[in-house]
Design an enzyme around this catalytic site. Structure first.
Site, PDB file in Angstrom:
ATOM      1  N   TYR A   1       0.870  -1.299  -0.053  1.00  0.00           N
ATOM      2  CA  TYR A   1       0.053  -0.018   0.112  1.00  0.00           C
ATOM      3  C   TYR A   1       0.968   1.183  -0.003  1.00  0.00           C
ATOM      4  CZ  TYR A   1      -3.836  -3.078   1.245  1.00  0.00           C
ATOM      5  OH  TYR A   1      -4.948  -4.156   1.406  1.00  0.00           O
TER       6      TYR A   1
ATOM      7  N   LEU B   1     -19.243   2.771  -1.997  1.00  0.00           N
ATOM      8  CA  LEU B   1     -20.633   2.912  -2.843  1.00  0.00           C
ATOM      9  C   LEU B   1     -21.507   2.765  -1.745  1.00  0.00           C
ATOM     10  CD1 LEU B   1     -21.463   1.965  -5.799  1.00  0.00           C
ATOM     11  CD2 LEU B   1     -22.590   0.187  -4.061  1.00  0.00           C
TER      12      LEU B   1
ATOM     13  N   THR C   1     -21.918   3.781   1.209  1.00  0.00           N
ATOM     14  CA  THR C   1     -22.468   5.074   2.061  1.00  0.00           C
ATOM     15  C   THR C   1     -23.525   5.834   1.436  1.00  0.00           C
ATOM     16  OG1 THR C   1     -20.810   6.438   0.738  1.00  0.00           O
ATOM     17  CG2 THR C   1     -19.938   5.492   2.595  1.00  0.00           C
ATOM     18  N   GLY C   2     -23.835   5.372   0.053  1.00  0.00           N
ATOM     19  CA  GLY C   2     -24.885   5.995  -0.736  1.00  0.00           C
ATOM     20  C   GLY C   2     -24.639   7.229  -1.453  1.00  0.00           C
ATOM     21  N   LYS C   3     -23.227   7.523  -1.463  1.00  0.00           N
ATOM     22  CA  LYS C   3     -22.619   8.662  -1.960  1.00  0.00           C
ATOM     23  C   LYS C   3     -22.476   8.597  -3.518  1.00  0.00           C
ATOM     24  CE  LYS C   3     -17.802   8.305  -0.724  1.00  0.00           C
ATOM     25  NZ  LYS C   3     -16.641   9.247   0.025  1.00  0.00           N
TER      26      LYS C   3
END
Ligand SMILES: NC(=O)c1ccc[n+]([C@@H]2O[C@H](COP(=O)([O-])OP(=O)(O)OC[C@H]3O[C@@H](n4cnc5c(N)ncnc54)[C@H](OP(=O)(O)O)[C@@H]3O)[C@@H](O)[C@H]2O)c1
Length: 320
Positions: free
Chosen positions: A57, A223, A225-227
Site C-alpha cells: 500500500y 458505494l 455510504t450512498g454517495k
C-alpha cells in the site's frame, strides 16, 4: 467500541478496525498525509485496536504512516495486521497504475525477507499479524507460502498467521482451510451487504476451524455510504475507475435500491453505519476494517460497533 477475540486463537480486537489501503496514497486519488494521520489518531481515540495494512500500500507508505502515529502515542493494545506477497520492490513510481509490474511472489525466501522489511518499516520487533496477500490458487497449491508462514512463526517474527482470500474466489479457495487451518489464525474476506458469496462455504469452514474472519471492503469502496450514483466517474489515479466502472456502478446502484426498506428501518443511522453493522452481525465475522481518508469518516464508521446486531437472515441475498 466493542471488542472480540479474533477467532479461537487470535488477539482481542475492536469490532470496527481501520483499513489503510487508501491512505497509502496510491490508487485512491489524492490523499494528504496530515489528514491521514489525523484519521488514524481519531480511530485510536475512538477505541479502534485493529489496523490493517500491506507492504504494497503506497509502496510501504501506509506502514510508515502507521509507525509514525504509533510512535507519537505508543502502540499499547493496537494490533497491526500487514500483508506480503505483492512484490513491488522493483517497481518504479509509475508502475502501479493498473497494477503494472507489481508481481505476485509467494516464494518462501521472498516472503520471509518481505516480512523483515515490514518489521523495519513498522518499527516493531515482531509483526502482530502477517497475511498472505490474496494469492492466485496456483501459488497456494505450492508448499512455499505456507512453509514461509510456519518459519516466520517459529522464528518469532509473526505472532499470528492470516490469509487474505482473493476477491470473488471465496468458494474456490475455501478448501484451503481444510488443509491449512492448523497454521492459520485468521482470514480476511471481501464481504459486504451486496456481496455475500462467503456465507456459502467459507464462513462455515472458518467457524468449524475457529478462524477469525476480518471483513474487508465492507463499504464496497464507499458505494454503500450512498454517495455514488450511476453517473459517478473516478480519476485515472483511482482504482475505482475499474472496480466501480460505469457497468458495475449501474448494477450495484440498482441492487442498493433494494435495501431502501432496511435503511429506512434504521433511519437514525447512516447507510455506512448500517452497512458496517451488517458485516459484524454475521456470527463468523469478528471485525470489519473500513478504509477511511478523514477523521469525519472514521468517526461515522466507529459508531457501527455499538449498533444492535442486524438480523442477517432477514435481509434478502442479492445477486452476488
Ligand atoms: N486483497 C486484500 O487483502 C485487500 C483488498 C482490498 C482492501 N483490503 C483492506 O480492506 C480495507 C477496507 O477496504 P477498502 O478500503 O478497499 O474499501 P471500503 O472500506 O469498502 O471503502 C473505503 C473508502 O470508502 C470511503 N469512505 C469510508 N468511510 C466513509 C464514510 N463514512 N463516508 C463517506 N465515504 C467513506 C473512503 O473513500 P473516498 O472518501 O475516496 O470515497 C474510503 O477510503 C482496505 O483499506 C485494506 O486495508 C484488503
Amino acid at each position: 467500541m466493542k471488542y472480540r477475540q479474533l477467532g479461537d486463537r487470535g488477539p482481542k480486537v475492536s469490532t470496527i478496525g481501520f483499513g489503510t489501503w487508501a491512505i497509502g496514497g496510491r490508487d485512491w486519488g489524492r490523499t494528504n498525509d496530515k489528514v491521514s494521520k489525523r484519521a488514524l489518531h481519531e480511530a485510536l481515540d475512538k477505541g479502534v485496536t485493529l489496523i490493517d495494512t500491506a507492504d504494497v500500500y503506497g509502496f510501504g507508505h501506509s506502514e510508515k504512516l502507521i509507525a509514525d502515529v504509533l510512535k507519537e502515542r505508543g502502540k499499547g493494545e493496537v494490533i497491526v495486521a500487514t500483508k506480503a506477497g505483492n512484490d513491488f520492490y522493483d517497481a518504479t513510481e509509475e508502475d502501479d497504475k493498473g497494477y503494472g509490474p507489481i508481481r505476485q511472489n509467494y516464494d518462501k525466501d521472498y516472503l520471509i525477507w518481505a516480512a523483515e522489511q515490514s518489521i523495519k518499516r513498522l518499527n516493531v520487533d515482531v509483526l502482530d499479524i502477517l497475511q498472505l496477500h490474496s494469492p492466485d490458487l496456483e501459488k497456494l497449491e505450492r508448499d512455499e507460502p505456507w512453509e514461509a508462514m510456519e518459519i516466520l512463526k517459529k522464528q518469532g517474527k509473526i505472532r499470528y498467521a492470516g490469509f487474505s482470500i482473493q476477491s470473488f474466489k471465496e468458494t474456490e479457495q475455501a478448501f484451503l482451510l481444510d488443509e491449512h487451518h492448523g497454521l492459520l489464525d485468521c482470514i480476511q474476506v471481501r464481504y459486504n451487504i451486496l456481496e455475500r458469496e462467503a456465507e456459502k462455504e467459507l464462513f462455515p469452514k472458518a467457524q468449524k476451524y475457529g478462524l477469525g474472519v476480518i471483513v474487508r471492503i465492507p463499504l464496497l469502496f464507499g458505494l454503500l455510504t450512498g454517495k455514488f450514483t450511476k453517473e459517478t466517474r473516478f480519476g485515472d489515479d483511482d482504482h475505482r475507475r475499474m472496480n466501480l466502472s460505469p457497468e458495475r456502478l449501474e448494477k450495484y446502484v440498482d441492487e442498493m435500491e433494494k435495501l431502501d426498506t432496511l435503511f429506512k428501518e434504521y433511519s437514525t443511522y447512516t447507510k455506512a453505519q448500517i452497512s458496517l453493522a451488517f458485516c459484524i452481525s454475521h456470527s463468523a465475522c469478528y471485525t470489519a476494517i473500513p478504509g477511511a481518508k478523514t477523521p469525519q469518516q472514521v468517526f461515522e464508521n466507529c459508531v457501527s460497533s455499538d449498533l444492535a446486531p442486524i438480523p442477517i437472515d432477514k435481509i434478502p441475498s442479492l445477486s452476488y
